[in-house]
Design a protein around this motif. Structure first.
Motif, PDB file in Angstrom:
ATOM      1  N   ALA A 183      82.316  36.551  94.517  1.00  0.00           N
ATOM      2  CA  ALA A 183      81.332  37.594  94.224  1.00  0.00           C
ATOM      3  C   ALA A 183      79.932  37.100  94.572  1.00  0.00           C
ATOM      4  O   ALA A 183      79.648  35.898  94.499  1.00  0.00           O
ATOM      5  CB  ALA A 183      81.392  37.988  92.745  1.00  0.00           C
ATOM      6  N   GLY A 184      79.065  38.023  94.958  1.00  0.00           N
ATOM      7  CA  GLY A 184      77.717  37.614  95.301  1.00  0.00           C
ATOM      8  C   GLY A 184      76.757  38.786  95.369  1.00  0.00           C
ATOM      9  O   GLY A 184      77.144  39.947  95.200  1.00  0.00           O
ATOM     10  N   ARG A 185      75.499  38.467  95.620  1.00  0.00           N
ATOM     11  CA  ARG A 185      74.476  39.511  95.792  1.00  0.00           C
ATOM     12  C   ARG A 185      74.377  39.898  97.255  1.00  0.00           C
ATOM     13  O   ARG A 185      74.596  39.079  98.154  1.00  0.00           O
ATOM     14  CB  ARG A 185      73.115  39.034  95.292  1.00  0.00           C
ATOM     15  CG  ARG A 185      72.994  38.938  93.791  1.00  0.00           C
ATOM     16  CD  ARG A 185      71.567  38.686  93.352  1.00  0.00           C
ATOM     17  NE  ARG A 185      70.772  39.913  93.327  1.00  0.00           N
ATOM     18  CZ  ARG A 185      69.493  39.970  92.958  1.00  0.00           C
ATOM     19  NH1 ARG A 185      68.857  38.852  92.618  1.00  0.00           N
ATOM     20  NH2 ARG A 185      68.840  41.119  92.947  1.00  0.00           N
ATOM     21  N   GLY A 189      78.162  33.640  95.157  1.00  0.00           N
ATOM     22  CA  GLY A 189      77.866  32.677  94.104  1.00  0.00           C
ATOM     23  C   GLY A 189      76.404  32.583  93.729  1.00  0.00           C
ATOM     24  O   GLY A 189      75.991  31.608  93.097  1.00  0.00           O
ATOM     25  N   TYR A 190      75.622  33.605  94.067  1.00  0.00           N
ATOM     26  CA  TYR A 190      74.191  33.600  93.733  1.00  0.00           C
ATOM     27  C   TYR A 190      74.015  33.289  92.243  1.00  0.00           C
ATOM     28  O   TYR A 190      74.698  33.843  91.389  1.00  0.00           O
ATOM     29  CB  TYR A 190      73.592  34.961  94.061  1.00  0.00           C
ATOM     30  CG  TYR A 190      72.099  35.064  93.834  1.00  0.00           C
ATOM     31  CD1 TYR A 190      71.201  34.803  94.872  1.00  0.00           C
ATOM     32  CD2 TYR A 190      71.580  35.415  92.598  1.00  0.00           C
ATOM     33  CE1 TYR A 190      69.828  34.894  94.680  1.00  0.00           C
ATOM     34  CE2 TYR A 190      70.216  35.509  92.382  1.00  0.00           C
ATOM     35  CZ  TYR A 190      69.345  35.248  93.430  1.00  0.00           C
ATOM     36  OH  TYR A 190      67.990  35.338  93.227  1.00  0.00           O
ATOM     37  N   ASP A 191      73.084  32.390  91.946  1.00  0.00           N
ATOM     38  CA  ASP A 191      72.899  31.961  90.557  1.00  0.00           C
ATOM     39  C   ASP A 191      71.444  31.604  90.310  1.00  0.00           C
ATOM     40  O   ASP A 191      70.993  30.503  90.635  1.00  0.00           O
ATOM     41  CB  ASP A 191      73.802  30.763  90.246  1.00  0.00           C
ATOM     42  CG  ASP A 191      73.749  30.348  88.779  1.00  0.00           C
ATOM     43  OD1 ASP A 191      73.247  31.132  87.942  1.00  0.00           O
ATOM     44  OD2 ASP A 191      74.209  29.234  88.465  1.00  0.00           O
ATOM     45  N   GLY A 247      69.172  40.366  87.563  1.00  0.00           N
ATOM     46  CA  GLY A 247      69.758  40.035  88.847  1.00  0.00           C
ATOM     47  C   GLY A 247      70.042  38.564  89.066  1.00  0.00           C
ATOM     48  O   GLY A 247      70.496  38.179  90.147  1.00  0.00           O
ATOM     49  N   THR A 248      69.811  37.733  88.087  1.00  0.00           N
ATOM     50  CA  THR A 248      69.963  36.297  88.291  1.00  0.00           C
ATOM     51  C   THR A 248      71.363  35.789  87.995  1.00  0.00           C
ATOM     52  O   THR A 248      71.720  34.682  88.403  1.00  0.00           O
ATOM     53  CB  THR A 248      68.974  35.514  87.414  1.00  0.00           C
ATOM     54  OG1 THR A 248      69.247  35.797  86.022  1.00  0.00           O
ATOM     55  CG2 THR A 248      67.531  35.903  87.736  1.00  0.00           C
ATOM     56  N   ARG A 249      72.182  36.582  87.271  1.00  0.00           N
ATOM     57  CA  ARG A 249      73.484  36.091  86.824  1.00  0.00           C
ATOM     58  C   ARG A 249      74.580  37.099  87.107  1.00  0.00           C
ATOM     59  O   ARG A 249      74.350  38.309  87.158  1.00  0.00           O
ATOM     60  CB  ARG A 249      73.449  35.795  85.319  1.00  0.00           C
ATOM     61  CG  ARG A 249      72.365  34.844  84.882  1.00  0.00           C
ATOM     62  CD  ARG A 249      72.443  34.564  83.398  1.00  0.00           C
ATOM     63  NE  ARG A 249      73.620  33.768  83.040  1.00  0.00           N
ATOM     64  CZ  ARG A 249      73.943  33.430  81.793  1.00  0.00           C
ATOM     65  NH1 ARG A 249      73.188  33.850  80.785  1.00  0.00           N
ATOM     66  NH2 ARG A 249      75.000  32.697  81.542  1.00  0.00           N
ATOM     67  N   LEU A 250      75.790  36.565  87.277  1.00  0.00           N
ATOM     68  CA  LEU A 250      76.973  37.401  87.450  1.00  0.00           C
ATOM     69  C   LEU A 250      77.393  37.955  86.089  1.00  0.00           C
ATOM     70  O   LEU A 250      77.583  37.201  85.128  1.00  0.00           O
ATOM     71  CB  LEU A 250      78.108  36.584  88.059  1.00  0.00           C
ATOM     72  CG  LEU A 250      79.421  37.321  88.332  1.00  0.00           C
ATOM     73  CD1 LEU A 250      79.215  38.416  89.378  1.00  0.00           C
ATOM     74  CD2 LEU A 250      80.496  36.337  88.803  1.00  0.00           C
TER      75      LEU A 250
END
Length: 349
Positions: free
Chosen positions: A138-140, A187-189, A264-267
């Motif tokens: 998953a990702g942005r 994996g945006y974090d 928007g910073t976390r899944l």
């Protein structure tokens, strides 16, 4: 009050969840709408290495953090020629047989997603902390819409080209034009891009979304270029994907909501049993309070919270403004399958 006027008033409550905040839009299906046939619409994106390098340089950390809510960038008319309005619909089961593609692990090789864990927890919107495969796949999604920057969510899936991302239709095209500078960040974090920034070479959506922004067919796929000589799913793995499955299953939804109370910073994930939309679409629903920016995030059946593996079977699409705790996603039938097939068979530069 005339029927059309009543429906137009009702549609004021319909909101997309793309780009960081809900977007007022009339995108319900037209009464009596039929499938236009499994012929997805595609558009080349950054299909040369020069263009890919340009897009890579465009997306600085500062630009990603400053993406604007899509509803501040465009407003769709509440009615267009009276053809996108519809009364409540009864959902019909797709006639085609079920299709399912297994997941893949990073570096290749099929992975069989196990049945949903007995310890699966219901959630209406919680940070995902268990890691597993979903934390990589998953990702942005970031893109430019009419000269301004916005975000959605997406997910890497098993594919022949190892380079396919599934998202929502309005995350690749809206208001008559495909988005530009389209990238996927798995994996945006909190600003980190642990697996890189993947530039789209082609974008695909259903003819129904392309021609009339029909919310029942709000699904899309992107093909991304190799990064440092490696394909996407060789790096992050790929979730399985399925079509024409039974409705009302236990589902998990994931995304990167960017409108309050999220940033928007976390899944974030939601979990529960899906239900049929009984109002104005043929979509499936889930109790979920994710907000704008989560559009295009994956819905999984048979999701195992221990491994982070499941079978992708819908995406976050829209909410009704008067029902903030309900999220809706398109039923993955023949047209969604055609989009996936077109994307996974595309070559990458």
């Amino acid at each position: 009050m005339r029927r059309t006027a009543r429906l137009a008033s009702f549609l004021a409550f319909l909101t997309l969840v793309a780009g960081g905040a809900p977007l007022s839009a009339a995108v319900a299906h037209s009464a009596g709408a039929t499938t236009a046939g499994p012929r997805p619409v595609g558009k080349e994106a950054a299909d040369t290495r020069t263009e890919q390098r340009t897009v890579q340089r465009y997306w600085t950390e500062a630009k990603m953090e400053a993406t604007q809510p899509l509803d501040t960038l465009a407003t769709l008319a509440p009615e267009k020629d009276g053809v996108r309005l519809a009364a409540a619909a009864v959902v019909a089961q797709a006639s085609a047989g079920p299709v399912a593609v297994p997941a893949t692990a990073p570096g290749g090789g099929a992975v069989t997603a196990t049945r949903a864990s007995a310890s699966a927890r219901a959630s209406t919107g919680s940070p995902w902390t268990r890691r597993g495969a979903i934390a990589k796949t998953a990702g942005r999604v970031f893109f430019t819409y009419q000269g301004r920057n916005a975000s959605c969510s997406g997910n890497a899936v098993t594919s022949d080209n190892k380079s396919t991302v599934i998202t929502a239709g309005h995350c690749v095209k809206m208001g008559g034009a495909f988005h530009g500078n389209w990238v996927f960040v798995p994996g945006y974090d909190d600003g980190d891009r642990p697996h890189g920034t993947w530039v789209a070479t082609a974008l695909y959506t259903t003819p129904q979304w392309n021609n009339g922004e029909n919310i029942d067919y709000d699904v899309a796929a992107a093909v991304v270029a190799p990064l440092n000589g490696r394909s996407l799913t060789d790096v992050v793995g790929g979730q399985g994907v399925s079509f024409n499955q039974a409705r009302r299953q236990q589902m998990h939804s994931f995304g990167y909501p960017a409108a309050g109370p999220y940033d928007g910073t976390r899944l974030i994930y939601c979990g529960g049993r899906a239900f049929d939309d009984f109002l104005m679409s043929r979509d499936i629903g889930l109790t979920c309070d994710m907000t704008g920016g989560s559009s295009g995030g994956p819905w999984f059946s048979g999701f195992d919270e221990n491994t982070g593996l499941g079978t992708l079977n819908s995406v976050n699409s829209f909410k009704y403004g008067f029902a903030a705790d309900w999220m809706f996603g398109p039923y993955f039938g023949t047209d969604a399958q055609a989009v996936y097939e077109a994307a996974q068979s595309a070559t990458t530069p």
